[in-house]
Design a protein around this motif. Structure first.
Motif, short mmCIF file in Angstrom:
data_model
loop_
_atom_site.label_atom_id
_atom_site.label_comp_id
_atom_site.label_asym_id
_atom_site.label_seq_id
_atom_site.Cartn_x
_atom_site.Cartn_y
_atom_site.Cartn_z
N ASP A 176 -11.08 19.80 7.82
CA ASP A 176 -9.66 19.75 8.15
C ASP A 176 -9.01 18.48 7.62
O ASP A 176 -7.85 18.49 7.16
CB ASP A 176 -9.45 19.87 9.67
CG ASP A 176 -10.14 18.77 10.45
OD1 ASP A 176 -11.15 18.20 9.95
OD2 ASP A 176 -9.70 18.46 11.57
N VAL A 177 -9.76 17.37 7.61
CA VAL A 177 -9.22 16.10 7.12
C VAL A 177 -9.13 16.10 5.60
O VAL A 177 -8.11 15.73 5.02
CB VAL A 177 -10.08 14.92 7.62
CG1 VAL A 177 -9.61 13.61 7.00
CG2 VAL A 177 -10.04 14.84 9.14
N SER A 178 -10.20 16.52 4.94
CA SER A 178 -10.18 16.53 3.47
C SER A 178 -9.15 17.52 2.94
O SER A 178 -8.68 17.38 1.80
CB SER A 178 -11.57 16.87 2.92
OG SER A 178 -11.98 18.16 3.35
N GLY A 179 -8.77 18.52 3.74
CA GLY A 179 -7.77 19.49 3.33
C GLY A 179 -6.35 19.06 3.61
O GLY A 179 -5.40 19.74 3.21
N VAL A 195 -3.18 17.52 11.86
CA VAL A 195 -4.37 16.82 11.35
C VAL A 195 -4.09 15.34 11.09
O VAL A 195 -4.88 14.47 11.42
CB VAL A 195 -4.89 17.50 10.08
CG1 VAL A 195 -6.04 16.69 9.46
CG2 VAL A 195 -5.35 18.92 10.37
N ALA A 196 -2.94 15.04 10.49
CA ALA A 196 -2.64 13.65 10.16
C ALA A 196 -2.61 12.76 11.39
O ALA A 196 -3.06 11.61 11.36
CB ALA A 196 -1.30 13.57 9.43
N VAL A 197 -2.12 13.30 12.49
CA VAL A 197 -2.07 12.52 13.74
C VAL A 197 -3.48 12.29 14.26
O VAL A 197 -3.83 11.17 14.66
CB VAL A 197 -1.19 13.24 14.78
CG1 VAL A 197 -1.34 12.59 16.16
CG2 VAL A 197 0.26 13.23 14.33
N ARG A 198 -4.30 13.32 14.26
CA ARG A 198 -5.68 13.15 14.73
C ARG A 198 -6.42 12.16 13.85
O ARG A 198 -7.19 11.33 14.35
CB ARG A 198 -6.41 14.51 14.71
CG ARG A 198 -5.90 15.52 15.71
CD ARG A 198 -6.95 16.60 16.01
NE ARG A 198 -7.51 17.21 14.82
CZ ARG A 198 -7.02 18.28 14.21
NH1 ARG A 198 -5.91 18.87 14.69
NH2 ARG A 198 -7.59 18.79 13.14
N ASP A 251 3.34 6.09 9.96
CA ASP A 251 4.71 6.62 10.06
C ASP A 251 4.69 8.07 10.52
O ASP A 251 5.54 8.49 11.32
CB ASP A 251 5.42 6.50 8.72
CG ASP A 251 5.77 5.06 8.36
OD1 ASP A 251 5.70 4.19 9.25
OD2 ASP A 251 6.09 4.81 7.18
N ALA A 252 3.73 8.85 10.01
CA ALA A 252 3.63 10.26 10.41
C ALA A 252 3.31 10.37 11.89
O ALA A 252 3.84 11.22 12.60
CB ALA A 252 2.57 10.96 9.57
N PHE A 253 2.41 9.49 12.37
CA PHE A 253 2.05 9.50 13.78
C PHE A 253 3.27 9.18 14.64
O PHE A 253 3.55 9.86 15.65
CB PHE A 253 0.93 8.48 14.03
CG PHE A 253 0.58 8.32 15.49
CD1 PHE A 253 -0.27 9.20 16.12
CD2 PHE A 253 1.10 7.26 16.23
CE1 PHE A 253 -0.60 9.06 17.46
CE2 PHE A 253 0.78 7.11 17.57
CZ PHE A 253 -0.07 8.01 18.19
N LEU A 258 -2.24 13.96 3.15
CA LEU A 258 -1.94 12.60 3.60
C LEU A 258 -3.18 11.92 4.17
O LEU A 258 -3.48 10.77 3.84
CB LEU A 258 -0.82 12.62 4.64
CG LEU A 258 -0.37 11.26 5.17
CD1 LEU A 258 0.10 10.36 4.03
CD2 LEU A 258 0.74 11.43 6.20
N SER A 259 -3.92 12.63 5.00
CA SER A 259 -5.13 12.06 5.60
C SER A 259 -6.16 11.74 4.53
O SER A 259 -6.75 10.64 4.51
CB SER A 259 -5.74 13.05 6.61
OG SER A 259 -4.85 13.32 7.67
N ALA A 260 -6.39 12.70 3.64
CA ALA A 260 -7.42 12.51 2.62
C ALA A 260 -7.06 11.37 1.67
O ALA A 260 -7.91 10.54 1.32
CB ALA A 260 -7.61 13.81 1.84
N ALA A 261 -5.80 11.31 1.25
CA ALA A 261 -5.40 10.25 0.32
C ALA A 261 -5.55 8.87 0.95
O ALA A 261 -6.03 7.92 0.32
CB ALA A 261 -3.95 10.47 -0.12
#
Length: 655
Positions: free
Chosen positions: A476-479, A443-446, A363-365, A482-485
């Motif tokens: 960057d992802v772990s930070g 970051v979430a999109v990547r 959804d974010a993408f 949304l991406s990390a979860a």
């Protein structure tokens, strides 16, 4: 008819001679006649593309009668060529004029009404279809009425108001009074009459009528036509409703259905049953739906054949089938006769409404694409097989314009399309990565783009988990919450016939305890549910209940996203293959829907899609009954998951 038509047109022009130019010379008249005749002949022979081109070369006539005839004939062809709105508009202009001229134009009037009726039927507007079929039949006499009456019966047979039965019985009476008709012609009409009886709940009468129809067709022979298949398929339904299961299987065997190596219907790329509630559907409703497959893999000619419900339910089943898609390469292997006459058994499914944990990231993408100016995609409501061409066209246009946003949108949609040849996906994903990178994405999109990379790795495998862990390890992802979860929950989920990884509890706790996620975020709720599962598995029911209460869900509510229970045991053996099906050479498949209890047992399995109908339902349900899934905590013994689906394939050994 064309010669007299042109004569009438010229006569009509004479009345306005004082205001109109003088008529053209005889040679010009002959040229106009020739063009008109050629175009009309093309319509009659079904060469619509040629007819439309020829009509386009003819100047707009100032004579209303000639203009109306051209409109009606051209409009019929425009509809057949898919130019539906232009075709309907042309017919609407011309039909009232021709209808007022009496018997001289009865053929054109009849064909216009039949065209509009078929169009309405294709779009499931059965009220409009019935009106047009009635309009086609009413001016006619004798046997000429029969085709329209039969179609009228078929679009009203779920209404149970007497119209279908009256139309079918009239058609039957008319053909029985025609001594020149063949037995097969009579049989075709009797089959429709019997189908109406079947949907009226008069199965015994339908069975007798269909057996008589079968005898007129020559009985059960190895030769089959579309009419033979219709009669034998309907006989199978009628036999089943009369508790004659042996003959139901026999009649179905003689349709040619269930020969998987010749008709590879197992390889549907996109196929879902309707959800209970649509059209008033309840789990007890059932239907047989007929359809054909076009060369590109999309479904056409969808029509409900039988249902124990009303019209709304029949059409809910049919609409679900219109969204199905096959890969074009699989369709090419299916013999033409079976490609055009396929039937499936359907029931609705009770969906639990919990999408996968990747949904918030997706959804974010998609929201980011919209922010960047991406339009609502034209393929959004199209079946996958139809969407494929639309997506290719969009990607080509985006490449021409060097539009990175449109490239990302179209290339990712193409890569996700289930009918696409898998070999194309890496190149498409490369386009997505390049386009997205050029737009300085968040970051979430990547992360989403990297996660959906088309690698040939089973998502239950350690290789796939390793790749997810590598993405998560990047700072960057772990930070990014949304991406990390998302990644942590994906890595922590149980695998097929395996438990969760050793660090699952740590991964899940990091999500449930992340202060950057809102308390009611779907991923946090999913993590809390998983923590409750772990505590319950250790015997800490009180602790599990306390964690569950933090989700804010009731015992019966499903999470807005969630980790689905994983299969721990799914077995099938030769003994599960019904002996009678094996003797008759049937192969097939069943999509079964079922619920899962907190301890991982399956309950209430139901066949929701089956090919061929009736044959493997109970065998598939039996296999699902003994399947086991990972345990899930729910207070008060509520279901862990409802409306789960699993396909079971039945193939005979190679001989």
């Amino acid at each position: 008819m064309s010669v007299s038509l042109l004569a009438l047109a010229l006569a009509g022009q004479a009345a306005a001679a004082a205001q109109a130019p003088a008529p053209a010379s005889p040679p010009a008249h002959q040229s106009a006649q020739a063009r008109f005749d050629a175009a009309s002949q093309a319509v009659a022979e079904g060469r619509c593309a040629e007819a439309v081109k020829m009509f386009a070369t003819m100047a707009k006539s100032r004579n209303p009668l000639l203009a109306a005839t051209i409109d009606v004939r051209n409009g019929r062809c425009l509809v057949d060529l898919g130019q539906v709105e232009d075709g309907k508009a042309a017919i609407a202009r011309g039909l009232p004029v021709l209808a007022g001229k009496g018997v001289e134009f009865s053929g054109d009037v009849y064909e216009a009404h039949m065209t509009l009726a078929r169009l309405a039927e294709r779009t499931f507007d059965y009220d409009e279809a019935a009106k047009e079929y009635r309009a086609a039949a009413d001016p006619l006499k004798g046997g000429a009425r029969v085709p329209a009456l039969l179609r009228l019966a078929l679009v009203t047979m779920f209404d149970h108001d007497g119209r279908a039965l009256a139309a079918a019985e009239e058609a039957r009476t008319l053909v029985l009074a025609e001594p020149a008709l063949s037995k097969k012609d009579l049989a075709a009409v009797q089959t429709v009459h019997a189908r109406v009886l079947l949907n009226e709940g008069r199965a015994r009468e339908a069975y007798a009528e269909l057996k008589n129809s079968l005898s007129k067709q020559g009985g059960l022979t190895s030769r089959v036509s579309a009419d033979d298949i219709a009669t034998r398929s309907d006989l199978a339904i009628a036999a089943l409703k009369n508790n004659d299961r042996d003959n139901a299987r026999l009649y179905l065997a003689y349709t040619g259905a269930g020969r998987m190596r010749d008709t590879p219907f197992t390889r549907a790329a996109s196929m879902d049953p309707p959800a209970c509630g649509e059209g008033g559907l309840v789990p007890e409703d059932e239907a047989i739906v007929e359809f054909s497959l076009e060369r590109d893999g999309h479904v056409a000619g969808v029509a409900p054949v039988y249902t124990n419900g009303d019209r709304a339910k029949a059409l809910a089943f049919a609409r679900a089938v219109t969204d199905w898609s096959w890969r074009a390469e699989d369709v090419a292997k299916i013999p033409a006769l079976f490609r055009y006459t396929t039937r499936v058994e359907l029931r609705c499914v009770r969906a639990d409404g919990a999408p996968g944990v990747t949904r918030p990231l997706k959804d974010a993408f998609e929201a980011w694409l919209v922010e960047k100016g991406a339009p609502t995609p034209k393929w959004a409501e199209q079946p996958a097989a139809v969407a494929l061409a639309t997506q290719r066209t969009a990607l080509a246009a985006a490449n021409t314009k060097n539009d990175a946003v449109a490239q990302a949108q179209a290339a990712l949609a193409l890569s996700d399309n289930p009918v696409l040849d898998g070999q194309e996906r890496p190149a498409l994903h490369a386009i997505v990565r390049t386009a997205v990178a050029s737009l300085s994405p968040p970051v979430a999109v990547r992360t989403y783009v990297e996660m959906v990379a088309p690698e040939k790795v089973d998502e239950d495998s350690e290789s796939w988990r390793t790749r997810m862990r590598a993405i998560l390890a990047r700072p960057d992802v772990s930070g990014d919450p949304l991406s990390a979860a998302t990644l942590r929950l994906l890595i922590a989920q149980p695998a097929y016939r395996k438990g969760p990884p050793a660090d699952a509890a740590v991964l899940v706790a990091a999500v449930s305890g992340d202060p950057a996620l809102p308390p009611r975020h779907p991923l946090k709720i999913a993590a809390l549910l998983e923590e409750a599962n772990v505590l319950a598995a250790k015997g800490d029911v009180a602790g599990a209940r306390a964690v569950f209460d933090r989700t804010g869900l009731t015992a019966e509510q499903c999470a807005t996203v969630g980790l689905q229970p994983a299969v721990q045991r799914m077995s099938g053996s030769a003994s599960d293959f019904p002996q009678e099906a094996q003797r008759l050479g049937f192969e097939g498949w069943v999509r079964t829907s079922f619920d899962i209890t907190p301890d991982g047992r399956t309950i209430a399995p139901r066949a929701v899609i089956a090919y061929p109908p009736f044959i493997f339902d109970e065998a598939a349900n039996g296999i699902i009954r003994v399947a086991r899934f990972s345990s899930t905590f729910r207070p008060e013994g509520a279901l862990a998951c409802s409306g789960q689906q699993q396909s079971v394939l039945f193939l005979l050994p190679n001989r």
